[in-house]
Design an enzyme around this catalytic site. Structure first.
Site, PDB file in Angstrom:
ATOM      1  N   SER A  22      10.648  -7.325-100.137  1.00 11.65           N
ATOM      2  CA  SER A  22      10.415  -6.049 -99.339  1.00 11.65           C
ATOM      3  C   SER A  22      11.774  -5.314 -99.104  1.00 11.65           C
ATOM      4  O   SER A  22      12.896  -6.186 -99.321  1.00 11.65           O
ATOM      5  CB  SER A  22       9.497  -6.444 -97.914  1.00 11.65           C
ATOM      6  OG  SER A  22      10.559  -7.048 -97.178  1.00 11.65           O
ATOM      7  N   CYS A  23      11.585  -4.394 -98.462  1.00  9.34           N
ATOM      8  CA  CYS A  23      13.029  -3.804 -97.840  1.00  9.34           C
ATOM      9  C   CYS A  23      13.832  -4.667 -97.040  1.00  9.34           C
ATOM     10  O   CYS A  23      14.982  -5.088 -97.056  1.00  9.34           O
ATOM     11  CB  CYS A  23      12.835  -2.465 -97.279  1.00  9.34           C
ATOM     12  SG  CYS A  23      11.654  -2.426 -95.831  1.00  9.34           S
ATOM     13  N   THR A  54       3.818  -0.063 -89.239  1.00 11.06           N
ATOM     14  CA  THR A  54       3.342  -0.293 -90.589  1.00 11.06           C
ATOM     15  C   THR A  54       1.892  -0.731 -90.384  1.00 11.06           C
ATOM     16  O   THR A  54       1.736  -1.358 -89.385  1.00 11.06           O
ATOM     17  CB  THR A  54       3.583  -1.089 -91.545  1.00 11.06           C
ATOM     18  OG1 THR A  54       3.936  -2.370 -91.218  1.00 11.06           O
ATOM     19  CG2 THR A  54       5.499  -0.599 -91.744  1.00 11.06           C
ATOM     20  N   ASN A 187      14.307   2.825 -94.169  1.00  8.45           N
ATOM     21  CA  ASN A 187      13.267   1.852 -94.402  1.00  8.45           C
ATOM     22  C   ASN A 187      12.657   1.498 -95.855  1.00  8.45           C
ATOM     23  O   ASN A 187      12.515   0.499 -96.294  1.00  8.45           O
ATOM     24  CB  ASN A 187      12.303   2.347 -93.328  1.00  8.45           C
ATOM     25  CG  ASN A 187      11.351   1.138 -92.991  1.00  8.45           C
ATOM     26  OD1 ASN A 187      11.755   0.262 -92.213  1.00  8.45           O
ATOM     27  ND2 ASN A 187      10.080   1.311 -93.046  1.00  8.45           N
TER      28      ASN A 187
END
Length: 206
Positions: A22-23, A54, A187
Site C-alpha cells: 500500500s502507499c 477510506t 495518498n
C-alpha cells in the site's frame, strides 16, 4: 521495495499473485529498512499516521459506532482507528516482525503523513540521522524517496511521484536516544507510479 537492499529482486515470474502492499507501507518499509534499521540499532518503534478516509478503514472501525455521517460537517472531524500497516511491515521485512505498532487518525484530505518515533539503543544525534538519510538518497532510491529541508505544507506534495518525503523541519529529537521522524506523501498518486515502476521491473525480469 526498490533499492540496494530491496526485496524486488525476489520477484519470480512463476508467481501468479503478487502484492505491492500500500502507499503507507511503501513509505514505512522503505525508510525503516533501508535507512534507519540498516544504520542504527532500534529498540522500539511507534507509528502514528494521518490518513484520508477510506472504505476499508471505515469497515474496520464500524463496530465503534463513530460519527461517520455528519452531513456538511465531515470536513471538520478527525476519526481515530486501528490499522495493520505497522504490524504488516514484518511480512515485508521479516527481521522487523513484531517490532512495530501504531494507530491512525483519518481526516478528509488527500495527503498523508507518517510519524515514526524510534528509541535507539546507542546515542545518535539527530544530525547523524539526517546525514545518513540525505546521503542514502544519492543511491538507488534517488528518484523514489525525497528529502525536504524547507518548511513545507501538505498541498506542496500534490501529484508528487516520490513514495514519500522526509520532513527535516518538522522531525525532532527528544534526546540522543529518542527521535520523531515525519514523512509526507501524496495518498495515491505516488503509489500508482510505484505500481507502474514495478510492472516495468516485472516485464524486465520476465
Amino acid at each position: 521495495m526498490f533499492g540496494k537492499e530491496g526485496n524486488h529482486e525476489k520477484y519470480d515470474h512463476c508467481l501468479t499473485i503478487i502484492s505491492i502492499a500500500s502507499c503507507s507501507m511503501n513509505c514505512l518499509a522503505l525508510w525503516s529498512r533501508l535507512f534507519i534499521h540498516v544504520n542504527f540499532e532500534i529498540m522500539e518503534r511507534l507509528m502514528i499516521t494521518v490518513y484520508t478516509i477510506t472504505s476499508t478503514i471505515k469497515n474496520m472501525d464500524l463496530p465503534s459506532r463513530k460519527l461517520w455521517h455528519v452531513g456538511h460537517g465531515t470536513s471538520q472531524i478527525i476519526i481515530s482507528a486501528n490499522i495493520d500497516t505497522a504490524k504488516t511491515v514484518g511480512k515485508v521485512i521479516p527481521e522487523l516482525n513484531g517490532s512495530f505498532t501504531g494507530t491512525v487518525f483519518c481526516v478528509f484530505i488527500p495527503m498523508s503523513s507518517i510519524n515514526l518515533t524510534y528509541t535507539l539503543k546507542k546515542d545518535d544525534t539527530y544530525g547523524d540521522i539526517k546525514k545518513v538519510l540525505n546521503q542514502a538518497l544519492d543511491g538507488p532510491l534517488k528518484d523514489i524517496l525525497a528529502y525536504a529541508e524547507d518548511q513545507v505544507v501538505s498541498c506542496e506534495f500534490n501529484s508528487d511521484t516520490y513514495s514519500s518525503s522526509f520532513d527535516v523541519w518538522t522531525s525532532i529529537a527528544l534526546n540522543d536516544n529518542v527521535v520523531k521522524l515525519i514523512y509526507l506523501y501524496e495518498n495515491k498518486f505516488d503509489y500508482r507510479n510505484y505500481i507502474m515502476d514495478f510492472m516495468v521491473h516485472m516485464a524486465y525480469k520476465d
